[in-house]
Design an enzyme around this catalytic site. Structure first.
Site, PDB file in Angstrom:
ATOM      1  N   GLU A 106       0.372  -1.325   5.608  1.00 40.37           N
ATOM      2  CA  GLU A 106       1.434  -0.738   6.442  1.00 40.37           C
ATOM      3  C   GLU A 106       1.153   0.723   6.753  1.00 40.37           C
ATOM      4  OE1 GLU A 106       5.182   1.428   7.358  1.00 40.37           O
ATOM      5  OE2 GLU A 106       3.798   1.757   5.708  1.00 40.37           O
ATOM      6  N   ASP A 144       0.820  -1.214   0.000  1.00 43.41           N
ATOM      7  CA  ASP A 144       0.000   0.000   0.000  1.00 43.41           C
ATOM      8  C   ASP A 144       0.854   1.265   0.000  1.00 43.41           C
ATOM      9  OD1 ASP A 144       0.804  -0.568   2.640  1.00 43.41           O
ATOM     10  OD2 ASP A 144      -0.838   0.617   3.472  1.00 43.41           O
TER      11      ASP A 144
END
Ligand SMILES: CCCCCCCCCCCCCCCC(=O)N[C@@H](Cc1ccccc1)C(=O)O
Length: 710
Positions: A170, A106
């Site tokens: 994350e 991400d």
């Protein structure tokens, strides 16, 4: 006798390595693969707002781009938490503890505004690939899979098992990705040798006056608190306002927080080790200042505050990140809320920072709500026994031979690696790319980009690293590590003596674990002093005395350190033994040979223009020292004078007592004995019945035939 560990090669080190050279076609394919990854907008907005379509698409994408990774019999692939990926790469040697490489899929949002090219275009301009995630952190993700793919197609079979974990959240704390993967591994009983994640770089231009880049491997990570401050007041008509509104009260409070920085904690944590290592890289007089922190610590700590990045290293930072209040222009706001994001210095805890914040705010009308918080992460080891750190250090030196310093640091941001605390004590955060301050601003900012060449080097780094992890820790061995670094066109030596005692160095009266390894014993003095070679010295400067010897019958013993200015001296170690020194030659050799004793022996070399050789010698043993007569030569380490000769050698020398005589064991064909002089030294040693152990780790094996005299 101390028991310690060192890096050691294994049988397979003798097997040919796969060179990290890639064809033009492969190089084009790898950069195109990165561009494709950037084009998938795997944005995490908030824990509830993830682009799940993009995350799913990303899963399909890596299957397509890295087919060999997905179709290799010894690799197991699992999807965890719907969008995260776990690869288990089974090595051929189950006795070796596995490790894990982390990266995340991400990215943070990127509005088009301000970008030179659209942030999800992955466009290449002037040798750079632009886009959100090019530094944080699709570069790592793609480089890991790319390197593995390239190794696999060249029939690579790893010896040590490893995992690759790709988290999908994350940027919003990792609880559905990294945390679940970690829990899964824990449920399977996995313990990891180490973790490597994002989080630090080869830093270029971050520290004023430090001209050269250095690699910072983060061994810790700051803690964090998201603190919401809330003020509730009575609402009403704005035409007759109270003396203070909720907005005014809160604004004053957050302003107090902003104006009152948390205490400067310079002087503790990994930063001190980094400063020690970097001190001699600074020009005069900064080098003097940094080498004498006992005197200049207050000055340095104030200087660190001046720059916003170095400031973040010395204290808990206070960032006011959100402020919400007001419902209508003519209504007294009933509620005002602000969020403060603290990043905690490794020397502080959540409780301590909250207490400080309350004292600064000092207003009972303000409510404190801790949204989430965690303490700074433990400091992972970075000594010679730290496998993950040493492997990173060695790979950095081989892939970036121009980088002289690898120093431990603290990651100022947070990473997925914090979820792996239960599985290992060795968590290292490092991205093998150069970072300049303007690049740092682009992470989570605008025009995030990576050069094609930097990305290729990152792939090469992972390619090398994976092959390097066949090294493992050697148990039960006292050793000395020597690092010799050459840079293009000149030779620079740095020799580090590391005498390790059960994980901590003890040297006589110093009594404390030490991290720097030049020691000198001044004539007439009884205490060893840390010493740094003069800046810019080629080889070693001569010492004002011929040789130094330091003997400890038992680690930590304070009574048996001796200084030998003479030509030949009797060393009384518990009343027994002797040691000979060659007259004024600055060369020495000591050979304890009693059963169970160990000796670490190291010597400097004569380089280039024949600068004087200096020998520092540290020997210690248990029981008696042997008798050794006659002048003995020390080993001469000579390194080729051309940059292509050799980049770096690390030598672990082990000396073992066998039936009253010393036996030095030779492992591998990686002997440092490269030049003619060295060869003769080797023969000398053989005559003495010595063998040498060199679990060596050269720049690359292909370099060996090019070395002179080999
Ligand atoms: C000597 C000078 C040192 C200067 C250091 C500058 C370079 C450091 C670069 C730091 C990049 C860190 C990358 C962190 C990744 C990241 O953005 N994480 C995010 C997301 C996150 C938040 C909480 C928990 C987990 C994750 C963050 O830290 O906010």
């Amino acid at each position: 006798v101390s028991r310690s560990k060192g890096l050691r090669g294994t049988e397979s080190q003798r097997e040919p390595r796969i060179p990290s050279q890639f064809s033009q076609e492969q190089r084009i394919a790898m950069k195109e693969a990165l561009k494709g990854a950037i084009q998938i907008p795997t944005v995490s907005f908030s824990p509830k707002e993830l682009n799940t379509t993009a995350l799913a698409e990303f899963g399909e994408y890596i299957r397509k781009v890295f087919p060999t990774v997905f179709h290799t019999s010894f690799i197991r692939h699992e999807v965890v938490g719907n969008y995260s990926h776990l690869f288990t790469i089974k090595g051929s040697d189950p006795s070796m503890q596995p490790y894990i490489l982390l990266a995340h899929i991400d990215v943070v949002p990127a509005p088009d505004k301000g970008w030179d090219v659209p942030p999800f275009s992955g466009l290449e301009r002037d040798g750079f690939i632009y886009g959100r995630g090019t530094l944080d952190n699709k570069n790592s993700l793609m480089a890991i899979l790319q390197a593995l793919e390239l190794l696999l197609i060249r029939n690579y079979i790893p010896r040590r098992s490893f995992f690759i974990a790709l988290g999908h959240d994350e940027e919003i704390s990792g609880i559905n990705g990294a945390q679940k993967i970690s829990a899964l591994l824990q449920a399977r009983g996995v313990q990891l040798a180490f973790v490597v994640d994002e989080g630090s770089f080869i830093l270029d231009g971050f520290i004023p006056y430090l001209k050269k880049p250095f690699a910072m491997v983060s061994v810790s990570e700051k803690g964090a608190i998201n603190l919401m401050l809330q003020v509730n007041t009575t609402t009403g008509h704005s035409s007759a306002p109270p003396k203070e509104t909720s907005i005014g009260i809160l604004a004053a409070a957050v302003s107090r927080l902003e104006q009152t920085p948390m205490p400067n904690m310079f002087g503790s944590g990994p930063l001190m080790t980094a400063v020690e290592q970097l001190a001699n890289e600074f020009p005069f007089p900064t080098n003097i200042v940094l080498n004498n922190l006992w005197l200049f610590r207050p000055l340095v700590s104030r200087l660190m505050e001046r720059n916003y990045i170095t400031n973040s290293l010395v204290r808990t930072t206070t960032a006011l990140t959100m402020f919400n209040a007001g419902v209508k222009v003519n209504v007294i706001p009933p509620v005002a809320e602000a969020i403060i994001n603290f990043r905690l210095h490794p020397a502080q805890t959540v409780q301590e920072v909250l207490k400080l914040a309350k004292d600064i705010v000092a207003d009972d009308r303000i409510q404190f709500h801790v949204l989430d918080a965690f303490d700074p992460l433990p400091i992972s080891p970075s000594d010679d026994q730290a496998l993950g750190y040493q492997l990173l250090r060695q790979t950095i030196h081989s892939v970036f031979p121009e980088v002289n310093i690898v120093a431990p640091g603290t990651c100022i941001g947070n990473t997925d690696s914090r979820h792996y605390l239960n599985l290992t004590t060795g968590i290292y955060r490092f991205n093998p790319i150069y970072l300049q301050p303007q690049d740092f601003s682009s992470i989570h900012g605008i025009n995030e980009k990576i050069s094609v060449q930097a990305y290729e080097t990152q792939v090469k780094f992972v390619f090398e690293f994976i092959q390097n992890v066949i090294l493992h820790l050697e148990q039960d061995c006292n050793y000395v590590t020597t690092t010799i670094t050459t840079t293009a066109g000149q030779i620079k030596w740095s020799v580090q003596h590391r005498l390790v005692t059960g994980g901590k160095l003890r040297l006589g009266a110093l009594g404390e674990p030490q991290t720097s390894w030049f020691w000198r014993l001044e004539p007439g003095e009884d205490n060893l002093r840390p010493w740094a070679p003069p800046k810019g010295a080629l080889g070693f400067a001569p010492l004002p005395y011929p040789a130094t010897c330091c003997c400890h019958p038992t680690p930590g013993d304070t009574n048996l350190r001796k200084h030998f200015p003479g030509t030949s001296c009797e060393l009384s170690s518990q009343g027994k033994g002797s040691l000979s020194l060659e007259p004024r030659s600055s060369r020495a050799l000591a050979l304890p040979s009693c059963p169970g004793s160990d000796l670490s022996r190291e010597s400097g070399g004569q380089v280039g223009r024949g600068l004087p050789t200096e020998t520092l010698l540290h020997g210690w043993g248990k029981g008696q020292l042997p008798s050794l007569r006659g002048p003995q030569s020390s080993s001469l380490f000579s390194v080729g004078s051309k940059p292509e000769h050799i980049g770096i050698c690390s030598v672990a020398v082990r000396c073992k007592a066998l039936k009253g005589s010393i036996s030095w064991l030779e492992a591998g064909s990686y002997a440092l004995w490269i030049t003619r002089e060295s060869r003769s030294q080797r023969e000398t040693q053989t005559e003495l019945g010595l063998e040498t152990t060199f679990p060596l780790f050269l720049l690359s094996r292909q370099d060996l035939p090019r070395l002179p005299g080999v």
